[in-house]
Design an enzyme around this catalytic site. Structure first.
Site, PDB file in Angstrom:
ATOM      1  N   THR A  55       8.254   2.689  -6.629  1.00 45.87           N
ATOM      2  CA  THR A  55       8.595   3.447  -5.217  1.00 45.87           C
ATOM      3  C   THR A  55      10.092   3.267  -4.852  1.00 45.87           C
ATOM      4  O   THR A  55      10.748   2.594  -5.680  1.00 45.87           O
ATOM      5  CB  THR A  55       7.932   2.586  -3.975  1.00 45.87           C
ATOM      6  OG1 THR A  55       8.305   3.147  -2.718  1.00 45.87           O
ATOM      7  CG2 THR A  55       8.343   1.082  -3.885  1.00 45.87           C
ATOM      8  N   ASP A 104      -0.481   2.769  -2.655  1.00 46.57           N
ATOM      9  CA  ASP A 104      -0.825   4.159  -1.950  1.00 46.57           C
ATOM     10  C   ASP A 104      -1.967   3.706  -0.672  1.00 46.57           C
ATOM     11  O   ASP A 104      -2.710   2.755  -0.873  1.00 46.57           O
ATOM     12  CB  ASP A 104      -1.713   4.860  -2.556  1.00 46.57           C
ATOM     13  CG  ASP A 104      -1.428   6.332  -1.960  1.00 46.57           C
ATOM     14  OD1 ASP A 104      -0.578   6.896  -1.619  1.00 46.57           O
ATOM     15  OD2 ASP A 104      -2.502   7.151  -1.859  1.00 46.57           O
ATOM     16  N   SER A 105      -1.374   4.275   0.442  1.00 49.63           N
ATOM     17  CA  SER A 105      -2.005   3.747   1.529  1.00 49.63           C
ATOM     18  C   SER A 105      -2.268   4.948   2.632  1.00 49.63           C
ATOM     19  O   SER A 105      -1.808   5.960   2.493  1.00 49.63           O
ATOM     20  CB  SER A 105      -1.147   2.572   2.203  1.00 49.63           C
ATOM     21  OG  SER A 105       0.181   2.921   2.559  1.00 49.63           O
TER      22      SER A 105
HETATM   23  P1  IMP Z   1       2.277   5.742   1.413  1.00 46.84           P
HETATM   24  O1  IMP Z   1       1.477   4.918   1.068  1.00 46.84           O
HETATM   25  O2  IMP Z   1       3.916   5.559   1.268  1.00 46.84           O
HETATM   26  O3  IMP Z   1       1.951   7.253   0.604  1.00 46.84           O
HETATM   27  O4  IMP Z   1       1.923   6.237   2.997  1.00 46.84           O
HETATM   28  C1  IMP Z   1       0.947   6.769   3.396  1.00 46.84           C
HETATM   29  C2  IMP Z   1       0.811   7.060   4.791  1.00 46.84           C
HETATM   30  O5  IMP Z   1       0.061   6.208   5.484  1.00 46.84           O
HETATM   31  C3  IMP Z   1       2.038   6.645   5.705  1.00 46.84           C
HETATM   32  O6  IMP Z   1       2.976   7.859   5.643  1.00 46.84           O
HETATM   33  C4  IMP Z   1       1.583   6.604   7.087  1.00 46.84           C
HETATM   34  O7  IMP Z   1       1.472   7.782   7.810  1.00 46.84           O
HETATM   35  C5  IMP Z   1       0.232   5.845   6.733  1.00 46.84           C
HETATM   36  N1  IMP Z   1       0.258   4.332   6.757  1.00 46.84           N
HETATM   37  C6  IMP Z   1       0.267   3.833   5.673  1.00 46.84           C
HETATM   38  N2  IMP Z   1       0.187   2.370   5.908  1.00 46.84           N
HETATM   39  C7  IMP Z   1       0.716   2.362   7.449  1.00 46.84           C
HETATM   40  C8  IMP Z   1       0.926   1.353   8.369  1.00 46.84           C
HETATM   41  O8  IMP Z   1       1.069   0.187   7.922  1.00 46.84           O
HETATM   42  N3  IMP Z   1       1.237   1.664   9.366  1.00 46.84           N
HETATM   43  C9  IMP Z   1       0.897   2.942   9.935  1.00 46.84           C
HETATM   44  N4  IMP Z   1       0.937   3.833   9.138  1.00 46.84           N
HETATM   45  C10 IMP Z   1       0.695   3.879   7.835  1.00 46.84           C
END
Ligand code: IMP
Length: 194
Positions: free
Chosen positions: A7, A69-70
């Site tokens: 990342t 990923d989240s």
């Molecule tokens: P990524 O894991 O960086 O792809 O993030 C995925 C998206 O999930 C983020 O841009 C947020 O929209 C949402 N997200 C993931 N974790 C959180 C959190 O802890 N709080 C709020 N939104 C989250």
């Protein structure tokens, strides 16, 4: 041992460093590379997307790699926005907009249950692959609330705190978060295999 975090997000790098460096791991991230790497997240689940990134780095640089990923799953919206959380209603739309639209979509829904999900993949250059998943359960709030956090935190009502995740100290949020819960599982694995 050196571990690569797939990342460029400094916030995530700091969180991984805080948990892994005390165990003796040296953390490198995409920011330490000379080449600019873009990995397309075209999987169908959090697990697949996390694996795509960690697998790519482990193979290319012959080093153990971690990726996460989240996103947010809302039960009454068929688990949307899910893996599309960052891109939901458009990549460049603000979270104020995304959050207010979600509240509108949820206006007449009885079931407001939702969860944040985080999948962390760990891939070794020899092909070994592991995925650790963490969640936090909550409800879609009735209104946008709280100045802290990011993304969907202002609409994520967390019952034990009696408020949204954006309305508490970020340290408190991070101690119960989906990312924290997945990281704990990764740490257990690393400790067992040390
Ligand atoms: P990524 O894991 O960086 O792809 O993030 C995925 C998206 O999930 C983020 O841009 C947020 O929209 C949402 N997200 C993931 N974790 C959180 C959190 O802890 N709080 C709020 N939104 C989250």
């Amino acid at each position: 041992m050196e571990i690569f975090i797939a990342t460029a997000n400094m916030h995530k790098v700091a969180e991984f460093k805080a948990m892994l460096e005390p165990l003796g791991y040296q953390i490198k991230s995409l920011n330490d590379l000379e080449e600019n790497i873009e990995i397309e997240e075209n999987g169908q689940s959090f697990e697949e997307n996390a694996l795509i990134k960690a697998r790519y780095i482990a193979k290319r640089y012959h080093i153990p790699a971690i990726s996460d990923d989240s996103g947010l799953e809302i039960d009454a919206l068929n688990k949307q926005p899910g893996i599309y959380s960052a891109r939901f209603l458009g990549h460049d739309t603000s979270y104020e907009y995304k959050n207010s639209q979600i509240l509108k979509m949820m206006q007449d829904k009885k079931d407001r249950s939702c969860r944040f999900v985080c999948a962390i993949a760990l891939c070794y250059p020899d092909g070994q692959e592991y995925v650790f998943q963490g969640t936090i359960e909550g409800n879609v709030a009735k209104k946008i609330e709280g100045p802290n956090g990011f993304g969907y935190d202002p609409i994520f009502y967390y019952e034990p705190f009696h408020t949204t995740l954006a309305n508490v100290d970020p340290k408190l949020k991070n101690s119960v978060s989906h990312r924290h819960n997945a990281l704990i599982k990764l740490l257990e694995h690393l400790n067992e295999t040390k």
